[in-house]
Design a protein around this motif. Structure first.
Motif, PDB file in Angstrom:
ATOM      1  N   THR A   5       0.803  -1.224   0.000  1.00 29.74           N
ATOM      2  CA  THR A   5       0.000   0.000   0.000  1.00 29.74           C
ATOM      3  C   THR A   5       0.831   1.267   0.000  1.00 29.74           C
ATOM      4  O   THR A   5       0.307   2.354  -0.155  1.00 29.74           O
ATOM      5  CB  THR A   5      -0.919   0.042   1.229  1.00 29.74           C
ATOM      6  OG1 THR A   5      -0.113   0.074   2.408  1.00 29.74           O
ATOM      7  CG2 THR A   5      -1.876  -1.127   1.254  1.00 29.74           C
ATOM      8  N   ASN A   6       2.135   1.141   0.218  1.00 25.43           N
ATOM      9  CA  ASN A   6       3.014   2.310   0.268  1.00 25.43           C
ATOM     10  C   ASN A   6       2.649   3.239   1.419  1.00 25.43           C
ATOM     11  O   ASN A   6       2.820   4.439   1.330  1.00 25.43           O
ATOM     12  CB  ASN A   6       2.969   3.058  -1.057  1.00 25.43           C
ATOM     13  CG  ASN A   6       4.354   3.318  -1.590  1.00 25.43           C
ATOM     14  OD1 ASN A   6       5.322   2.817  -1.051  1.00 25.43           O
ATOM     15  ND2 ASN A   6       4.440   4.087  -2.636  1.00 25.43           N
ATOM     16  N   GLN A   7       2.115   2.681   2.492  1.00 26.44           N
ATOM     17  CA  GLN A   7       1.700   3.471   3.639  1.00 26.44           C
ATOM     18  C   GLN A   7       2.389   2.953   4.899  1.00 26.44           C
ATOM     19  O   GLN A   7       2.778   1.800   4.978  1.00 26.44           O
ATOM     20  CB  GLN A   7       0.186   3.393   3.837  1.00 26.44           C
ATOM     21  CG  GLN A   7      -0.597   4.006   2.715  1.00 26.44           C
ATOM     22  CD  GLN A   7      -2.091   3.899   2.953  1.00 26.44           C
ATOM     23  OE1 GLN A   7      -2.528   3.435   3.990  1.00 26.44           O
ATOM     24  NE2 GLN A   7      -2.860   4.336   1.989  1.00 26.44           N
ATOM     25  N   GLN A  13       0.541   5.794  12.067  1.00 29.91           N
ATOM     26  CA  GLN A  13      -0.353   6.863  11.633  1.00 29.91           C
ATOM     27  C   GLN A  13      -1.197   7.365  12.795  1.00 29.91           C
ATOM     28  O   GLN A  13      -1.456   8.554  12.892  1.00 29.91           O
ATOM     29  CB  GLN A  13      -1.231   6.378  10.480  1.00 29.91           C
ATOM     30  CG  GLN A  13      -0.413   6.129   9.228  1.00 29.91           C
ATOM     31  CD  GLN A  13      -1.196   5.431   8.142  1.00 29.91           C
ATOM     32  OE1 GLN A  13      -2.204   4.803   8.396  1.00 29.91           O
ATOM     33  NE2 GLN A  13      -0.712   5.537   6.929  1.00 29.91           N
ATOM     34  N   LYS A  37     -12.802   8.299  -0.975  1.00 29.72           N
ATOM     35  CA  LYS A  37     -11.458   7.734  -0.935  1.00 29.72           C
ATOM     36  C   LYS A  37     -10.799   7.826  -2.313  1.00 29.72           C
ATOM     37  O   LYS A  37     -11.370   7.419  -3.311  1.00 29.72           O
ATOM     38  CB  LYS A  37     -11.506   6.283  -0.475  1.00 29.72           C
ATOM     39  CG  LYS A  37     -10.150   5.702  -0.248  1.00 29.72           C
ATOM     40  CD  LYS A  37     -10.228   4.354   0.388  1.00 29.72           C
ATOM     41  CE  LYS A  37      -8.811   3.863   0.594  1.00 29.72           C
ATOM     42  NZ  LYS A  37      -8.712   2.909   1.638  1.00 29.72           N
ATOM     43  N   TRP A  40      -8.950  13.678  -5.257  1.00 25.56           N
ATOM     44  CA  TRP A  40      -8.020  14.788  -5.076  1.00 25.56           C
ATOM     45  C   TRP A  40      -8.826  16.046  -4.787  1.00 25.56           C
ATOM     46  O   TRP A  40      -9.889  16.245  -5.355  1.00 25.56           O
ATOM     47  CB  TRP A  40      -7.182  14.994  -6.334  1.00 25.56           C
ATOM     48  CG  TRP A  40      -6.290  13.833  -6.646  1.00 25.56           C
ATOM     49  CD1 TRP A  40      -6.561  12.812  -7.492  1.00 25.56           C
ATOM     50  CD2 TRP A  40      -4.997  13.579  -6.113  1.00 25.56           C
ATOM     51  NE1 TRP A  40      -5.504  11.933  -7.523  1.00 25.56           N
ATOM     52  CE2 TRP A  40      -4.527  12.386  -6.685  1.00 25.56           C
ATOM     53  CE3 TRP A  40      -4.175  14.246  -5.200  1.00 25.56           C
ATOM     54  CZ2 TRP A  40      -3.284  11.834  -6.382  1.00 25.56           C
ATOM     55  CZ3 TRP A  40      -2.937  13.703  -4.906  1.00 25.56           C
ATOM     56  CH2 TRP A  40      -2.499  12.511  -5.482  1.00 25.56           C
ATOM     57  N   SER A  76       3.166  12.862   6.305  1.00 27.74           N
ATOM     58  CA  SER A  76       2.864  11.693   5.467  1.00 27.74           C
ATOM     59  C   SER A  76       1.429  11.208   5.603  1.00 27.74           C
ATOM     60  O   SER A  76       1.151  10.022   5.467  1.00 27.74           O
ATOM     61  CB  SER A  76       3.833  10.545   5.775  1.00 27.74           C
ATOM     62  OG  SER A  76       5.148  10.940   5.511  1.00 27.74           O
ATOM     63  N   VAL A  78      -1.077  12.895   3.807  1.00 27.34           N
ATOM     64  CA  VAL A  78      -1.648  13.191   2.498  1.00 27.34           C
ATOM     65  C   VAL A  78      -0.542  13.114   1.455  1.00 27.34           C
ATOM     66  O   VAL A  78       0.650  13.096   1.795  1.00 27.34           O
ATOM     67  CB  VAL A  78      -2.307  14.606   2.440  1.00 27.34           C
ATOM     68  CG1 VAL A  78      -3.453  14.725   3.420  1.00 27.34           C
ATOM     69  CG2 VAL A  78      -1.285  15.704   2.666  1.00 27.34           C
ATOM     70  N   GLU A  79      -0.965  13.049   0.214  1.00 29.66           N
ATOM     71  CA  GLU A  79      -0.010  13.143  -0.882  1.00 29.66           C
ATOM     72  C   GLU A  79      -0.471  14.259  -1.806  1.00 29.66           C
ATOM     73  O   GLU A  79      -1.637  14.642  -1.801  1.00 29.66           O
ATOM     74  CB  GLU A  79       0.123  11.822  -1.625  1.00 29.66           C
ATOM     75  CG  GLU A  79      -1.107  11.349  -2.341  1.00 29.66           C
ATOM     76  CD  GLU A  79      -0.889  10.032  -3.073  1.00 29.66           C
ATOM     77  OE1 GLU A  79       0.233   9.773  -3.551  1.00 29.66           O
ATOM     78  OE2 GLU A  79      -1.852   9.259  -3.166  1.00 29.66           O
ATOM     79  N   TYR A  86      -4.441  17.580  -3.285  1.00 32.25           N
ATOM     80  CA  TYR A  86      -4.069  16.642  -2.232  1.00 32.25           C
ATOM     81  C   TYR A  86      -5.119  15.559  -2.062  1.00 32.25           C
ATOM     82  O   TYR A  86      -6.287  15.766  -2.381  1.00 32.25           O
ATOM     83  CB  TYR A  86      -3.924  17.400  -0.899  1.00 32.25           C
ATOM     84  CG  TYR A  86      -2.788  18.382  -0.878  1.00 32.25           C
ATOM     85  CD1 TYR A  86      -1.565  18.055  -0.318  1.00 32.25           C
ATOM     86  CD2 TYR A  86      -2.946  19.662  -1.422  1.00 32.25           C
ATOM     87  CE1 TYR A  86      -0.519  18.968  -0.289  1.00 32.25           C
ATOM     88  CE2 TYR A  86      -1.902  20.575  -1.405  1.00 32.25           C
ATOM     89  CZ  TYR A  86      -0.691  20.214  -0.828  1.00 32.25           C
ATOM     90  OH  TYR A  86       0.338  21.121  -0.816  1.00 32.25           O
ATOM     91  N   ARG A  87      -4.687  14.427  -1.485  1.00 32.27           N
ATOM     92  CA  ARG A  87      -5.634  13.394  -1.069  1.00 32.27           C
ATOM     93  C   ARG A  87      -5.071  12.674   0.140  1.00 32.27           C
ATOM     94  O   ARG A  87      -3.856  12.608   0.355  1.00 32.27           O
ATOM     95  CB  ARG A  87      -5.956  12.419  -2.191  1.00 32.27           C
ATOM     96  CG  ARG A  87      -4.846  11.495  -2.579  1.00 32.27           C
ATOM     97  CD  ARG A  87      -5.322  10.531  -3.628  1.00 32.27           C
ATOM     98  NE  ARG A  87      -4.207   9.736  -4.147  1.00 32.27           N
ATOM     99  CZ  ARG A  87      -4.291   8.943  -5.182  1.00 32.27           C
ATOM    100  NH1 ARG A  87      -5.437   8.828  -5.827  1.00 32.27           N
ATOM    101  NH2 ARG A  87      -3.243   8.268  -5.577  1.00 32.27           N
ATOM    102  N   LEU A  89      -3.983   9.690   2.530  1.00 29.68           N
ATOM    103  CA  LEU A  89      -3.317   8.424   2.273  1.00 29.68           C
ATOM    104  C   LEU A  89      -3.951   7.253   3.012  1.00 29.68           C
ATOM    105  O   LEU A  89      -3.703   6.124   2.682  1.00 29.68           O
ATOM    106  CB  LEU A  89      -1.839   8.504   2.649  1.00 29.68           C
ATOM    107  CG  LEU A  89      -0.962   9.239   1.657  1.00 29.68           C
ATOM    108  CD1 LEU A  89       0.453   9.386   2.184  1.00 29.68           C
ATOM    109  CD2 LEU A  89      -0.936   8.507   0.328  1.00 29.68           C
TER     110      LEU A  89
END
Length: 90
Positions: A5-7, A13, A37, A40, A76, A78-79, A86-87, A89
């Protein structure tokens, strides 16, 4: 980081979320509760919503939303895409 998930793991968190300022928490909760979900959102829209809901003003825009979103970006949570939107994560 989770390879799939790259999270960051959920417990990391959660600690980050607890350490957010009140304005950062408001924006985080706004993104979590009012954005689908993966959608952006522009700093202008965040600034307008924050201005109306928290400050009671109709004249807020990206100058209000952008600094808060950049703080969430450094945490970290949001991206940001190439258009400056932005959105969340999570």
């Amino acid at each position: 980081m989770d390879k799939n998930t790259n999270q960051a793991p959920q417990y990391v968190q959660t600690d980050v979320i607890r350490s957010l300022s009140s304005r950062q928490k408001w924006v985080y909760n706004y993104l979590k509760n009012f954005c689908k979900k993966g959608d952006w959102i522009s700093p202008t829209q965040v600034g307008k919503e924050y201005g109306k809901s928290v400050l009671g003003r109709d004249d807020c825009h990206s100058a209000t939303g952008s600094p808060i979103l950049k703080e969430l970006l450094s945490s970290s949570l949001v991206e940001r895409n190439t258009k400056g939107h932005y959105r969340l994560l999570l």
